[in-house]
Design an enzyme around this catalytic site. Sequence first.
Site, PDB file in Angstrom:
ATOM      1  N   SER A 152      11.799  -4.574  -2.432  1.00 25.30           N
ATOM      2  CA  SER A 152      11.647  -3.166  -2.065  1.00 25.30           C
ATOM      3  C   SER A 152      10.296  -2.902  -1.401  1.00 25.30           C
ATOM      4  O   SER A 152       9.855  -1.772  -1.316  1.00 25.30           O
ATOM      5  CB  SER A 152      11.785  -2.287  -3.321  1.00 25.30           C
ATOM      6  OG  SER A 152      11.704  -0.917  -3.011  1.00 25.30           O
ATOM      7  N   HIS A 173       1.075   0.056  -4.728  1.00 19.40           N
ATOM      8  CA  HIS A 173       1.476  -1.352  -4.776  1.00 19.40           C
ATOM      9  C   HIS A 173       2.955  -1.532  -4.458  1.00 19.40           C
ATOM     10  O   HIS A 173       3.405  -2.661  -4.281  1.00 19.40           O
ATOM     11  CB  HIS A 173       1.156  -1.945  -6.152  1.00 19.40           C
ATOM     12  CG  HIS A 173      -0.302  -2.210  -6.359  1.00 19.40           C
ATOM     13  ND1 HIS A 173      -0.828  -2.645  -7.563  1.00 19.40           N
ATOM     14  CD2 HIS A 173      -1.370  -2.084  -5.526  1.00 19.40           C
ATOM     15  CE1 HIS A 173      -2.136  -2.781  -7.454  1.00 19.40           C
ATOM     16  NE2 HIS A 173      -2.490  -2.442  -6.231  1.00 19.40           N
ATOM     17  N   THR A 174       3.696  -0.441  -4.377  1.00 19.67           N
ATOM     18  CA  THR A 174       5.109  -0.540  -4.009  1.00 19.67           C
ATOM     19  C   THR A 174       5.300  -1.153  -2.624  1.00 19.67           C
ATOM     20  O   THR A 174       6.349  -1.712  -2.338  1.00 19.67           O
ATOM     21  CB  THR A 174       5.790   0.847  -4.073  1.00 19.67           C
ATOM     22  OG1 THR A 174       7.180   0.705  -3.765  1.00 19.67           O
ATOM     23  CG2 THR A 174       5.190   1.821  -3.069  1.00 19.67           C
ATOM     24  N   PRO A 205     -11.968  -1.832  -8.608  1.00 20.43           N
ATOM     25  CA  PRO A 205     -11.159  -2.408  -9.689  1.00 20.43           C
ATOM     26  C   PRO A 205     -10.589  -3.773  -9.297  1.00 20.43           C
ATOM     27  O   PRO A 205     -10.182  -3.986  -8.158  1.00 20.43           O
ATOM     28  CB  PRO A 205     -10.049  -1.364  -9.878  1.00 20.43           C
ATOM     29  CG  PRO A 205     -10.666  -0.082  -9.420  1.00 20.43           C
ATOM     30  CD  PRO A 205     -11.547  -0.465  -8.262  1.00 20.43           C
ATOM     31  N   HIS A 240     -10.832   1.190  -1.322  1.00 22.32           N
ATOM     32  CA  HIS A 240     -12.030   0.395  -1.553  1.00 22.32           C
ATOM     33  C   HIS A 240     -13.264   1.074  -0.966  1.00 22.32           C
ATOM     34  O   HIS A 240     -14.366   0.963  -1.521  1.00 22.32           O
ATOM     35  CB  HIS A 240     -11.866  -1.011  -0.953  1.00 22.32           C
ATOM     36  CG  HIS A 240     -10.928  -1.883  -1.727  1.00 22.32           C
ATOM     37  ND1 HIS A 240     -10.857  -3.249  -1.556  1.00 22.32           N
ATOM     38  CD2 HIS A 240     -10.013  -1.587  -2.687  1.00 22.32           C
ATOM     39  CE1 HIS A 240      -9.939  -3.753  -2.379  1.00 22.32           C
ATOM     40  NE2 HIS A 240      -9.412  -2.757  -3.070  1.00 22.32           N
ATOM     41  N   ASP A 246       6.226  -5.757  -4.882  1.00 19.63           N
ATOM     42  CA  ASP A 246       7.436  -5.025  -5.282  1.00 19.63           C
ATOM     43  C   ASP A 246       8.621  -5.729  -4.640  1.00 19.63           C
ATOM     44  O   ASP A 246       9.236  -5.228  -3.702  1.00 19.63           O
ATOM     45  CB  ASP A 246       7.324  -3.568  -4.807  1.00 19.63           C
ATOM     46  CG  ASP A 246       8.452  -2.690  -5.333  1.00 19.63           C
ATOM     47  OD1 ASP A 246       9.310  -3.205  -6.079  1.00 19.63           O
ATOM     48  OD2 ASP A 246       8.475  -1.495  -4.999  1.00 19.63           O
TER      49      ASP A 246
END
Length: 327
Positions: free
Chosen positions: A248, A192-193, A162, A66, A245
């Site tokens: 995980s 994002h995982t 975004p 960001h 996720d």
Amino acid sequence: MAGTGFPGFIIVFGLLAFIGSTNAQLQMNFYAKSCPKAEKIISDYVKEHIPNAPSLAASFIRMHFHDCFVRGCDGSVLLNSTNGQSPEKNAVPNQTLRGFDFIDRVKSLVEAECPGIVSCADILTLVARDSIVTVGGPFWQVPTGRRDGVISNVTEANNNIPSPFSNFTTLLTLFNNQGLDTNDLVLLSGAHTIGIAHCPAFSRRLYNSSGPGGVDPTLDSEYAANLKTNKCTTPNDNTTIVEMDPGSRKTFDLSYYTLLTKRRGLFNSDAALTTDSTSLGLINQLLSSPQSFFYAQFAKSMEKMGRINVKTGSQGEIRKQCALVNS
């Protein structure tokens, strides 16, 4: 834009020239003479404290992202109000950022060693990298020499970062604006995982979409039902935290991309990555390659992002405190 895979990276010479012109003075071990212990001080603090709060790793990489998307990687996301102007911290996508106090503590340790030498922009960039490494994720090179910006504007943050609601076209435009491409969009989304999200970032996909019961028809129905039953049980839930996720989240791996192909991306912006043929091809290439390939490509995109519109030389300043411009 055209391009079908990572080996043949999309090259736009104007964008590369733009990035190159802004990072001419970034270099590895920039502080080797002026503050030789700086990077070890930062790394040691991260290694000591992140294992006790591993979810901060996701927050720091998001904070770094960001920061770089607004006025470049200049630490402007760390600032409180400047000249009476509402800062980036107040922007909608930044209201759930955590870890500002952690950055302040690291800054105080570095200042005690070398007053006025190491920028907050570099500290944030190094903390983001070291945090991901500490939780078992990929390593990437961090050339240093960034200087700190003196302007932080809430409107610029809202316009340039975004959104989880964005479609593919909007996402790619925002990335292109920063000199990044489809490869970078897919790879950086892979963070994002280890991510977590609050319900407002995606609840409209559960309650205010065109499918039966208000569910987004592009979201796997079983997954949507589980989210509505066990997580975001009302459209107005603002506090529940959901793993991006699931099963995980503590492992920096390819599972996030597997979920995308099963229509289980949490955000609209996650699902959007499968709506473009080039982007989907990159996802499939990642999933058919060893995890080491993902790590290597992710590292390249992180290094590229960390060079966006940096301030060097006599530009900006070296803040004494990360939340305040120097008086």
